[in-house]
Design an enzyme around this catalytic site. Structure first.
Site, PDB file in Angstrom:
ATOM      1  NE  ARG A   1       7.364 -13.344 -14.793  1.00  0.00           N
ATOM      2  CZ  ARG A   1       9.079 -14.038 -13.554  1.00  0.00           C
ATOM      3  NH1 ARG A   1       9.783 -13.808 -13.723  1.00  0.00           N
ATOM      4  NH2 ARG A   1       8.166 -13.484 -11.977  1.00  0.00           N
TER       5      ARG A   1
ATOM      6  CB  CYS B   1      14.342  -9.681 -11.221  1.00  0.00           C
ATOM      7  SG  CYS B   1      14.802 -10.766  -9.374  1.00  0.00           S
TER       8      CYS B   1
END
Length: 278
Positions: free
Chosen positions: A176, A235
């Protein structure tokens, strides 16, 4: 007080302790009903530990609830300022357990610990789980503090990511971060200048945190000589980052801050985005 507690610690079974089971994802409540620690109160990450955002571009997918709502929830769970609170989830603390730990610490409640290894630690130890729905005895709403402490906004993150004396840590999976895939948000990639340290680096194969010494080595390699108070952790939506903040605290590295909006906010604001090749 250590931010972690082991399932073998007798305080886990102290009738005065407040045990909170924080599940997330599909069928969270059904999973709670299928088995949880005795006397554990069910908490839902989306409903109890976050607001439902009108627009994730301003606050991310899991913005913090108002202080009035959060402290009212604490009172409904029977939590007072002197209560010993023990929290856990079924994802080694990464999906709700550490988030509640961080929220309580952020409002000044220090008597809170996360069960090391989460629900798996209990089953590995052979503990018989309960299927009873535990209803707590509500108390007066928790005193409302002036603010959540140790948070930063998007402007501070942007400035910190460009500064040599600050560090922004992205704890999402490397795929990611590098921009290869993005299963939850609109755009793949990362904040330019942010470094990647996947949160699970702090875990043993059994799903427990590594030793304090091992954690300190990992985090110091990442932040170098930067003052922990100049470290920002994020995050996807401000949940799993709390797992790393807990690990840093366990390692004796205190003062790092949470970017609550995280990638879910940044990636929706038409700001620069970095990938492996950019």
């Amino acid at each position: 007080m250590s931010p972690l507690i082991e399932i073998t610690d007798s305080r886990v079974f102290d009738p005065e302790a407040i045990i909170i089971d924080v599940r997330a994802g599909a069928n969270a409540y059904e999973r709670y009903l299928a088995g949880h620690l005795p006397n554990a109160i069910y908490a839902n990450l989306d409903d109890d530990l976050a607001e439902h955002p009108a627009d994730p571009a301003f606050g991310g997918r899991h913005p913090l609830p108002s202080l009035t709502d959060f402290t009212a929830t604490l009172g409904s769970w029977g939590i007072r300022p002197d209560s010993h609170v023990i929290v856990y989830d079924d994802k080694a603390g990464a999906m709700g357990g550490a988030r509640l730990w961080w929220m309580l610490r952020s409002i000044g409640h220090t008597n809170v610990q996360v069960l090391n290894g989460g629900l798996k630690a209990a089953t590995d130890e052979g503990l018989e789980l309960s299927t009873d729905v535990y209803t707590p005895i509500a108390v007066t709403p928790y005193p409302v503090p002036p603010a959540y402490r140790n948070t930063v906004n998007i402007e501070e993150v942007e400035a910190a990511a460009k500064a040599d004396d600050r560090v922004v840590i992205d704890v999402r999976e490397g795929q990611r971060y590098l921009g290869y895939t993005e299963p939850l948000d609109l755009v793949a990639g990362h904040i330019p200048g942010a470094v990647n340290l996947f949160y699970s680096t702090s875990l043993s194969p059994e799903g427990k945190y590594l030793t304090s010494q091992a954690l300190a080595t990992i985090y110091k390699e990442t932040i170098g000589d930067v003052n922990p108070q100049d470290v920002i952790v994020h995050c996807g939506s401000g949940v799993t980052a709390c797992h790393t903040l807990l690990g840093m605290e366990q390692a004796g590295i205190s003062g790092a801050k949470l970017y609550v909006g995280s990638w879910s906010e940044w990636s929706r604001r038409d700001l620069p985005i970095a990938t492996e090749n950019k």
